[in-house]
Write a protein that holds these residues in place. Sequence first.
Motif, short mmCIF file in Angstrom:
data_model
loop_
_atom_site.label_atom_id
_atom_site.label_comp_id
_atom_site.label_asym_id
_atom_site.label_seq_id
_atom_site.Cartn_x
_atom_site.Cartn_y
_atom_site.Cartn_z
N LEU A 1 -9.09 -15.65 -5.64
CA LEU A 1 -9.57 -14.64 -4.68
C LEU A 1 -9.20 -14.96 -3.24
O LEU A 1 -9.65 -14.28 -2.31
N GLU A 2 -8.36 -15.94 -3.02
CA GLU A 2 -7.94 -16.28 -1.66
C GLU A 2 -7.00 -15.21 -1.12
O GLU A 2 -6.17 -14.65 -1.83
N ASN A 3 -7.12 -14.91 0.19
CA ASN A 3 -6.24 -13.95 0.84
C ASN A 3 -4.95 -14.63 1.28
O ASN A 3 -4.95 -15.80 1.67
N LEU A 4 -3.85 -13.88 1.24
CA LEU A 4 -2.55 -14.39 1.63
C LEU A 4 -1.98 -13.49 2.72
O LEU A 4 -2.01 -12.26 2.59
N VAL A 5 -1.46 -14.07 3.78
CA VAL A 5 -0.79 -13.33 4.85
C VAL A 5 0.70 -13.57 4.74
O VAL A 5 1.16 -14.71 4.63
N VAL A 6 1.48 -12.49 4.75
CA VAL A 6 2.93 -12.57 4.68
C VAL A 6 3.50 -11.93 5.94
O VAL A 6 3.15 -10.79 6.27
N THR A 7 4.37 -12.65 6.66
CA THR A 7 5.01 -12.12 7.86
C THR A 7 6.48 -11.82 7.56
O THR A 7 7.19 -12.66 6.99
N LEU A 8 6.91 -10.63 7.92
CA LEU A 8 8.29 -10.19 7.71
C LEU A 8 8.96 -9.98 9.06
O LEU A 8 8.33 -9.54 10.02
N TYR A 9 10.25 -10.28 9.13
CA TYR A 9 11.02 -10.03 10.35
C TYR A 9 12.29 -9.28 9.98
O TYR A 9 13.01 -9.66 9.04
N PHE A 10 12.56 -8.21 10.71
CA PHE A 10 13.76 -7.40 10.48
C PHE A 10 14.64 -7.50 11.71
O PHE A 10 14.24 -7.14 12.83
N ALA A 11 15.86 -7.99 11.51
CA ALA A 11 16.75 -8.27 12.63
C ALA A 11 17.33 -7.01 13.25
O ALA A 11 17.79 -7.03 14.39
N GLY A 12 17.32 -5.90 12.53
CA GLY A 12 17.86 -4.65 13.05
C GLY A 12 17.03 -3.48 12.60
O GLY A 12 16.02 -3.64 11.90
N ALA A 13 17.44 -2.28 12.99
CA ALA A 13 16.72 -1.07 12.58
C ALA A 13 16.79 -0.91 11.06
O ALA A 13 17.85 -1.09 10.46
N THR A 14 15.67 -0.59 10.46
CA THR A 14 15.62 -0.51 9.00
C THR A 14 15.83 0.91 8.48
O THR A 14 16.12 1.09 7.30
N GLY A 15 15.65 1.91 9.33
CA GLY A 15 15.61 3.27 8.81
C GLY A 15 14.27 3.51 8.15
O GLY A 15 13.32 2.73 8.32
N PRO A 16 14.13 4.61 7.39
CA PRO A 16 12.84 4.92 6.75
C PRO A 16 12.33 3.76 5.90
O PRO A 16 13.08 3.14 5.15
N ALA A 17 11.04 3.46 6.05
CA ALA A 17 10.45 2.31 5.38
C ALA A 17 9.71 2.72 4.13
O ALA A 17 9.01 3.74 4.11
N THR A 18 9.86 1.93 3.07
CA THR A 18 8.95 2.09 1.95
C THR A 18 7.57 1.62 2.41
O THR A 18 7.45 0.69 3.21
N PHE A 19 6.54 2.28 1.92
CA PHE A 19 5.21 1.89 2.39
C PHE A 19 4.15 2.24 1.36
O PHE A 19 4.36 3.11 0.50
N HIS A 20 3.04 1.56 1.48
CA HIS A 20 1.85 1.82 0.66
C HIS A 20 0.84 2.48 1.59
O HIS A 20 0.25 1.82 2.45
N ARG A 21 0.64 3.78 1.40
CA ARG A 21 -0.18 4.56 2.34
C ARG A 21 -1.62 4.08 2.38
O ARG A 21 -2.24 4.01 3.45
N VAL A 22 -2.21 3.77 1.23
CA VAL A 22 -3.61 3.37 1.17
C VAL A 22 -3.68 1.86 0.95
O VAL A 22 -4.12 1.39 -0.11
N GLY A 23 -3.22 1.10 1.94
CA GLY A 23 -3.22 -0.35 1.78
C GLY A 23 -4.60 -0.96 1.88
O GLY A 23 -4.88 -2.00 1.27
N ALA B 1 -8.15 6.61 -7.63
CA ALA B 1 -9.34 5.89 -8.10
C ALA B 1 -9.03 4.43 -8.39
O ALA B 1 -9.94 3.60 -8.45
N THR B 2 -7.75 4.11 -8.60
CA THR B 2 -7.32 2.72 -8.73
C THR B 2 -6.85 2.18 -7.39
O THR B 2 -7.14 1.04 -7.02
N ASP B 3 -6.13 3.01 -6.64
CA ASP B 3 -5.64 2.61 -5.32
C ASP B 3 -6.78 2.24 -4.39
O ASP B 3 -6.64 1.37 -3.52
N GLY B 4 -7.94 2.90 -4.54
CA GLY B 4 -9.11 2.52 -3.77
C GLY B 4 -9.51 3.48 -2.68
O GLY B 4 -10.28 3.09 -1.78
N VAL B 5 -9.01 4.72 -2.71
CA VAL B 5 -9.42 5.69 -1.70
C VAL B 5 -10.94 5.82 -1.70
O VAL B 5 -11.56 6.00 -2.75
N GLY B 6 -11.56 5.70 -0.53
CA GLY B 6 -13.01 5.76 -0.42
C GLY B 6 -13.67 4.40 -0.28
O GLY B 6 -14.83 4.32 0.13
#
Length: 308
Positions: A29-51, A104-109
Amino acid sequence: MAFRGARSTVIPAGGEAVGDAVTLSTSPLENLVVTLYFAGATGPATFHRVGLAASYRADGNHLDDVLAQAFRESSQSSYFLDGVDVSGPFRARRNTVVALGDSATDGVGATAEANGRYTDVLGERLVAGRRNLGVVNAGIAGSMLLTSSSCFGEKGIARFRRDVLDRPGVRTVIVELGANDVGANWSTGPCFPSSHKPVSARQITEGYRALIRAAHGRGIKVIGATLVPLSGYPGYPGHAAKVERLRTQVNHWIRTSGAYDAVVDFDKALADPAHPERPRPGYVYEDGLHPNDAGYQAIANAFELSVL
């Protein structure tokens, strides 16, 4: 992190990259932090809307920053990172439970930053019960079983391979899909393909059977989740009687067909006993449909841990 020994990588459009293994000591149950670096413009990003967990952004390279002062922008969505595989002393076993579902699995609410999704609570129950199983949340808000959408992604029967079958060490999959197929069955608009037509209970249950066959072909146990109460939600326009009739038919099949290895009754866990087509008032978010923290706790408590 490296990529096949290199400090950086290029991800092709529509593709993915897997980083090299990193040795870290972790606790359940430990939390993990991940840092990302992008050297240039990525264009449209994939994303998880309800993070439901804050992602922080800043210009420049902050890979080595220990403190958070540089990160001035934040969002409840997450970007680019698809997941983290964890191995350990039990890596030779199948010990992953994948929850495939919609909002209901993603966790909205659920309360943001509180790990209140049913998958989080189920993971806590497994740790407390000394069950060496991990839970992967593969929920996408708006996801449908039979219909792909420009707003909500690939249909469940298409993403099943990527999100379940191709994951390492999967023991069990929880299938919680179909509520949006039912609730939005007669909907039209920009989120739906022009070919979208209403589906029947038979088509939905045949979709379930296809997932069950695919999972059993890999030796994966399949748990079916009943569809949550939908009445009273303004987001599904009209057709209330037809929606409820179809939901009832699908839930009857889930409960009685014997097609699943086990069934968890989300509907029963959330329904108002006086009005079973509606969610229990104390278990529902302000939108009238999605569970709140208490509702997700009730769903997690509906699982018999032994069937996982």
